[in-house]
Design an enzyme around this catalytic site. Structure first.
Site, PDB file in Angstrom:
ATOM      1  CE1 TYR A 183     -16.996   6.676  20.539  1.00 23.53           C
ATOM      2  CE2 TYR A 183     -19.313   7.182  20.167  1.00 23.53           C
ATOM      3  CZ  TYR A 183     -18.063   7.543  20.664  1.00 23.53           C
ATOM      4  OH  TYR A 183     -17.899   8.737  21.292  1.00 23.53           O
TER       5      TYR A 183
ATOM      6  CB  VAL B  55     -12.999   9.734  22.877  1.00 19.34           C
ATOM      7  CG1 VAL B  55     -13.878  10.193  21.765  1.00 19.34           C
ATOM      8  CG2 VAL B  55     -12.531   8.306  22.673  1.00 19.34           C
TER       9      VAL B  55
ATOM     10  CB  SER C 145     -15.497   4.793  31.432  1.00 21.53           C
ATOM     11  OG  SER C 145     -14.743   5.795  30.937  1.00 21.53           O
TER      12      SER C 145
ATOM     13  CB  ALA D  60      -4.818   9.259  26.891  1.00 21.44           C
ATOM     14  N   GLY D  61      -5.050   5.967  26.229  1.00 22.89           N
ATOM     15  CA  GLY D  61      -4.781   4.661  26.821  1.00 22.89           C
ATOM     16  C   GLY D  61      -3.298   4.582  27.113  1.00 22.89           C
TER      17      GLY D  61
ATOM     18  N   GLY E  89      -1.432   4.603  23.653  1.00 27.26           N
ATOM     19  CA  GLY E  89      -1.648   5.687  22.710  1.00 27.26           C
ATOM     20  C   GLY E  89      -3.043   6.244  22.889  1.00 27.26           C
ATOM     21  CD  GLU E  90      -3.585  10.911  20.406  1.00 26.14           C
ATOM     22  OE1 GLU E  90      -3.664  10.514  19.226  1.00 26.14           O
ATOM     23  OE2 GLU E  90      -3.211  12.049  20.729  1.00 26.14           O
ATOM     24  CB  VAL E  91      -9.110   5.919  23.197  1.00 30.46           C
ATOM     25  CG1 VAL E  91     -10.359   5.143  22.802  1.00 30.46           C
ATOM     26  CG2 VAL E  91      -8.225   5.077  24.100  1.00 30.46           C
TER      27      VAL E  91
ATOM     28  CG  ASP F 122      -8.163  -3.291  36.210  1.00 29.40           C
ATOM     29  OD1 ASP F 122      -8.550  -2.885  37.329  1.00 29.40           O
ATOM     30  OD2 ASP F 122      -7.564  -2.572  35.399  1.00 29.40           O
TER      31      ASP F 122
HETATM   32  O1  ACK Z   1     -14.887   7.861  29.822  1.00 25.60           O
HETATM   33  P1  ACK Z   1     -14.472   7.922  28.421  1.00 25.60           P
HETATM   34  O2  ACK Z   1     -15.029   8.922  27.511  1.00 25.60           O
HETATM   35  O3  ACK Z   1     -14.595   6.474  27.758  1.00 25.60           O
HETATM   36  O4  ACK Z   1     -12.852   7.979  28.353  1.00 25.60           O
HETATM   37  C1  ACK Z   1     -12.279   6.731  28.141  1.00 25.60           C
HETATM   38  C2  ACK Z   1     -11.169   6.831  27.110  1.00 25.60           C
HETATM   39  O5  ACK Z   1     -11.652   6.271  25.901  1.00 25.60           O
HETATM   40  C3  ACK Z   1      -9.905   6.093  27.493  1.00 25.60           C
HETATM   41  O6  ACK Z   1     -10.181   4.747  27.719  1.00 25.60           O
HETATM   42  C4  ACK Z   1     -13.027   5.994  26.008  1.00 25.60           C
HETATM   43  N1  ACK Z   1     -13.297   4.743  25.308  1.00 25.60           N
HETATM   44  C5  ACK Z   1     -12.582   3.613  25.325  1.00 25.60           C
HETATM   45  N2  ACK Z   1     -13.164   2.683  24.544  1.00 25.60           N
HETATM   46  C6  ACK Z   1     -14.282   3.252  24.024  1.00 25.60           C
HETATM   47  C7  ACK Z   1     -15.320   2.793  23.156  1.00 25.60           C
HETATM   48  N3  ACK Z   1     -15.317   1.538  22.658  1.00 25.60           N
HETATM   49  N4  ACK Z   1     -16.293   3.641  22.858  1.00 25.60           N
HETATM   50  C8  ACK Z   1     -16.311   4.893  23.359  1.00 25.60           C
HETATM   51  N5  ACK Z   1     -15.354   5.391  24.181  1.00 25.60           N
HETATM   52  C9  ACK Z   1     -14.365   4.566  24.501  1.00 25.60           C
HETATM   53  C10 ACK Z   1     -13.336   5.877  27.493  1.00 25.60           C
END
Ligand code: ACK
Length: 987
Positions: free
Chosen positions: A705, A631, A710, A633-634, A637-639, A750
């Site tokens: 999840y 979903v 964000s 990238a951190g 690595g990947e998220v 942050d």
């Molecule tokens: O805006 P997004 O879809 O939500 O894109 C970022 C991406 O990972 C990189 O940080 C998503 N993300 C991070 N943690 C979570 C989480 N706990 N549940 C759903 N999406 C997440 C974030």
């Protein structure tokens, strides 16, 4: 082909096999002609035909250079009705479109003839006939078309003949367009005395030419007025810069040269071609420059070199231009001096005698710890600090602090330049060995209150970060806060806890601790404040009524305590089964255990940070985790999103952060530090940690999840789709999460909408925790002049200026998040540069209210952006303020005034006194309550419409709000006062 002047020819080659002689200059000979017929040049019979046969006759003679020539003459002036034709042989047209006929002839003056019997003429006619093939002897007069009547400019008399002066006439006529394969010319005499000395038929063309290193082929012009566009082709070893082009005019001239070719790398322009650079020379770019001599310490033995090769032991770094001399690593720094001060050392050295020929010399210092007589040395621990830093030093000095006392260290100081990395075997360093002195311990930094009663308090603390020896004992000094240290008590403790007894009830005390080693006392800790419990049973014995109330209260309290205890223990039982919360609060492995106190523990205080992970996060079995999709990238690595199945639990959706392969130990530690921090939190508005996978690869952090991802992108996706109450609900959640964090003593640093996650119920949760890396990870973070990385737009001025990060700086960031939410994900300060943002904020400018933003929320923003951080509201204030707004939605109908702002300004100056009349949101709310019109406020909680006071208008003017709806009275007062003030209402 008539080639014009031979000395203007040059030899040009397109490639090895095809070379041409061409006119090398446009200016010397821009055009040429091609002869189709030249009667003078013809050696043999011309084969021209006369009709009738006794008309024109051919006479062979010589010209002035005694070259044989053919002339044709006719002079039948003594007879009437002359019609004598002379027809040339068939002349193939070749590529000509327009031909030129040049006639040289003499003509006899009729007056000079004494006795003319016939009719004497002084002209003759020129005709032509186009055919596709030679018609042989066939001649039909009527088929010919007349070109012109030719008269003489100069005719001659008998006397001239006697003097043998022949007056030669030259006439040129154009004929075209010619379209058939060939043509005949014919000369018609009607009774003149004429001699045709020469006939030349030619056409014009633009000749093969080299111009700007491009070859333009022979080109025949068009018959019409238009130019022929001709593309040039680059000469050998050159390439097009701009496509070369010229135009061939009808006159056979080359016109308007455009574009050019340039010699390739390794070739230079010589003459009209590109020639290879000679050995010892190079040319690294294509262009019109000449080959250059190899720079110092380099050579080339070949022709056509693009760059020169460095001599042995010399190098060229990737960024060095080919024109730069080859260089080598510098020699070692010289004259290293060390000045030891307890556990610090200042190292100073001189520049190397040889900088290797470069200016980009820097220094790096490697610290090695060497046990007494126990080689080899080992690298110093990460806790050793270098000021300003260990590598990339431009000055010849560095201070190393936080060394261990009484320890041997070796420092290797190396001078480096741009080619050091290319020559590892040529690198040299200077080394210095030192032994640190005895040093006192560093201060105790973490003190906790374990238990408080009316007369005593139990405290514990962590050992100083650097004990610098064996700690003999701790000195605990405390005194009543009010006494201002005029009298104090000192205790000594061998361990890291103490119980202070004999204290006064309900009294504030200040306490300081310092550790002692053989080197003496260390610096005292910062003052730690605690209070004893209140003396709740101090009652007056005479007042039995009060006594009764007290007893009743006590019974009530006991009863309530029992009920609360039962409820709490039930709740805790449940929550325990939900999250392993309680365990997280214990500090194991030699760390202080502080039951019941929920305070954030910095994972760095653990000697081994991986212990911290297991202290605060449960280890998950990777087999229970299913990854569904990526979903995001951190930094590490990947998220991914996926599912987690724990034994005897329902499968749940989770987010999985993975650590990419090939990580360093430091990256792994930093990555897991987020879990160590997140695992300490347990709050509905903080992202919940499910666990970590550290025992198999990939290393993972598993969290709940959040379906909507964000907050910033979520809002941008749903622009203007929520009610104000929904937005305030989300903001309340974030504030509540932040309150929890600040109560835990955790400063986020942050806080931004991009670091808030939103679930399917629109619940917002604070995420993105970590240590130093938090900001490294954030694409918004920029380096400040002090070296740290900071997300400028979200950060309070004091945190930018001197890294004063506190919960108050988090409140500033919260104000920015508030602005982001109310503007549906707009970028704070839009496209202003970070530098401009810092300057504007410092000068007192603040973001203007987002469109349709309730004034109450804009006021909250302005309060959060108070320069003086102590004046900013606390998160607890913010939560209760937002709660009030939610309970009282009418108060959100007052919209912050954007209309009074000049439209070309993005930001308004926020003068310190004008920012707000209300020092608190409560004050603002109260003022809103005094407004008269229930309609505008939904009729919730306002006292009376009669109480429209002068002050409310005044206050409104100062906060810069307008009232939507029929608030005519208020707005007219505002208008009047704004007029009186003669300018826009300050925000
Ligand atoms: O805006 P997004 O879809 O939500 O894109 C970022 C991406 O990972 C990189 O940080 C998503 N993300 C991070 N943690 C979570 C989480 N706990 N549940 C759903 N999406 C997440 C974030």
């Amino acid at each position: 082909m008539s080639t014009g002047s031979e000395e203007h020819l040059a030899r040009v080659c397109l490639d090895a096999d095809s070379c041409f002689f061409v006119f090398f200059s446009f200016f010397f000979n821009p055009f040429s002609t091609v002869n189709l017929l030249d009667s003078k040049a013809s050696q043999g019979e011309l084969g021209w035909i006369s009709y009738p046969a006794h008309g024109w006759e051919e006479i062979s003679g010589v010209d002035e250079h005694y070259t044989p020539i053919h002339t044709f003459q006719v002079c039948n002036i003594m007879e009437y009705n002359q019609n004598n034709w002379l027809r040339t042989s068939w002349i193939p047209r070749k590529s000509a479109q327009k031909i030129y006929v040049e006639l040289k002839f003499t003509l006899r003056d009729c007056n000079s003839i004494p006795l003319v019997l016939g009719t004497c003429k002084e002209t003759f006619n020129l005709h032509y006939l186009e055919t596709d093939e030679d018609q042989g002897a066939l001649f039909r007069e009527h088929q010919f078309s007349k070109i012109d009547t030719i008269a003489a400019d100069e005719s001659f008399t008998q006397m001239d003949l006697g003097d043998r002066i022949l007056k030669l006439n030259t006439e040129v006529r154009e004929v075209g367009p010619i379209t058939r394969k060939g043509f005949y010319l014919a000369f018609q005499d009607l009774g003149a005395c004429v001699a045709l000395v020469s006939v030349r038929v030619y056409f014009k063309k633009c000749p093969l030419m080299v111009r700007n290193l491009a070859i333009f082929p022979d080109t025949v012009p068009m018959d019409s007025q238009s130019l022929v566009e001709v593309q040039g082709s680059c000469v050998n070893n050159s390439k097009e810069e701009d496509p070369p082009k010229m135009y061939c005019s009808t006159e056979g001239e080359w016109l308007v040269p455009i574009g050019k070719c340039l010699c390739n790398t390794g070739y230079e322009e010589r003459g009209y071609s590109c020639q290879a650079c000679r050995p010892g020379f190079y040319k690294s770019s294509s262009g019109s420059m000449k080959c250059s001599k190899c720079p110092p310490n380099s050579h080339t033995y070949q022709e056509g070199s693009v760059r020169c090769t460095c001599d042995n032991n010399y190098f060229r770094s990737e960024g060095d231009p080919a024109s730069m001399a080859c260089t080598r690593p510098p020699s070692a720094p010289r004259n290293v001096i060390s000045v030891i001060n307890e556990t610090s050392v200042i190292l100073d050295w001189s520049w190397p005698s040889d900088t290797g020929g470069r200016k980009d010399v820097t220094f790096s210092v490697v610290c090695k710890r060497c046990g007494l007589g126990r080689p080899p040395c080992e690298p110093c621990r990460g806790s050793v600090r270098f000021l300003p830093r260990p590598t990339g030093l431009s000055n010849t000095t560095v201070t190393v602090t936080d060394l261990l006392a009484h320890t041997n260290y070796t420092f290797e100081i190396e001078a480096l330049n741009g080619v050091s990395a290319l020559a590892p075997s040529h690198r040299q360093f200077a080394a210095v060995t030192i032994t640190t002195n005895q040093a006192a311990p560093s201060p105790v930094t973490v003190i906790r209150k374990d238990k408080t009663s009316r007369n005593s308090v139990s405290l514990s603390w962590l050992e100083p970060e650097r004990p610098n020896g064996i700690i003999l004992d701790y000195e605990v000094k405390y005194y009543e806060k009010q006494e201002q240290e005029t009298s104090y008590t000192i205790l000594r403790s061998k361990g890291t806890n103490v119980t202070l007894s004999g204290l006064k009830p309900d009294t504030s005390y200040l306490l300081q601790i310092r550790a002692r080693t053989a080197a003496g006392y260390g610096t005292s800790s910062r003052k730690f404040e605690f209070e004893t419990s209140p003396d709740s049973f101090s009652i007056s014995s005479e007042n039995s009524q009060v006594m009764l109330i007290a007893v009743c209260s006590a019974v009530g309290i006991i009863f309530l305590t029992v009920v609360v205890y039962i409820l709490v223990s039930r709740f805790c039982g449940q929550s325990k089964s939900k999250h392993p919360g309680e365990k997280r609060l214990n500090f194991g492995n030699g760390h202080l255990r502080l039951p019941g106190v929920r305070t954030y523990v910095d994972p760095h205080t653990y000697e081994d940070p991986s212990q911290a992970v297991h202290e605060f996060a449960r280890e998950l079995d990777a087999s229970g985790i299913a990854i569904d999709k990526v979903v995001g990238a951190g930094e590490f690595g990947e998220v991914c999103s996926g599912r987690l199945k724990l034994p005897s639990k329902k499968e749940i959706c989770v987010a999985i952060k993975t650590l990419k392969v090939g990580y360093t130990e430091e990256q792994r530690r930093d990555f897991l530090s987020e879990a160590s921090i997140m695992g300490q939190f347990d709050h509905p508005n903080i992202i919940r940690l499910e666990g970590v996978v550290t025992r198999s690869k990939p290393v993972m952090i598993v969290t709940e999840y959040m379906e909507n991802g964000s907050l910033d992108s979520f809002l941008r996706k749903h622009d203007a789709q929520f009610t104000v109450i929904q937005l305030v609900g989300m903001l309340r959640g974030i504030a509540s999460g932040m309150k929890y964090l600040s109560d835990m003593g955790y400063v986020h640093r942050d806080l931004a909408a991009r670091n808030i996650l939103v679930n399917s119920n629109l619940v917002c949760k604070v995420s993105d925790f970590g240590l130093s890396r938090v900001l490294e990870d954030d694409p918004e973070a920029a380096y400040t002049t002090r070296g740290g990385k900071i997300p400028i737009r979200w950060t309070a001025p004091e945190a930018i200026a001197y890294r004063k990060f506190t919960s108050a700086s988090d409140v500033w960031s919260y104000g920015i998040v508030l602005w982001e939410v109310m503007s549906y994900g707009e970028r704070p300060y839009w496209e202003m540069s970070n530098q401009d943002v810092i300057k504007a904020v410092d000068e007192g400018y603040r973001l203007p209210p987002p469109m349709d933003c309730p004034a109450a929320l804009y006021q909250l923003m302005l309060d959060s952006w108070q320069k003086e951080r102590n004046n900013r509201p606390k998160f607890t204030d913010i939560v209760s303020f937002l709660d009030k707004l939610i309970r009282n939605p009418g108060s959100l109908k007052v919209i912050a005034n954007t209309a009074s702002r000049p439209s070309n300004l993005l930001l308004e100056r926020s003068g310190t006194s004008d920012v707000t009349t209300f020092r608190s949101m409560g004050g603002w709310l109260d003022s809103v309550r005094t407004l008269p019109c229930r309609d505008a406020f939904g009729g919730v909680g306002y006292s009376s419409c009669d109480t429209l006071p002068k002050t409310s208008a005044e206050e409104f003017k100062k906060v810069g709000v307008t009232i939507a709806g029929p608030q005519k009275i208020v707005s007219s007062i505002r208008t009047l006062e704004a007029h009186a003030k003669n300018g826009p209402v300050p925000v």
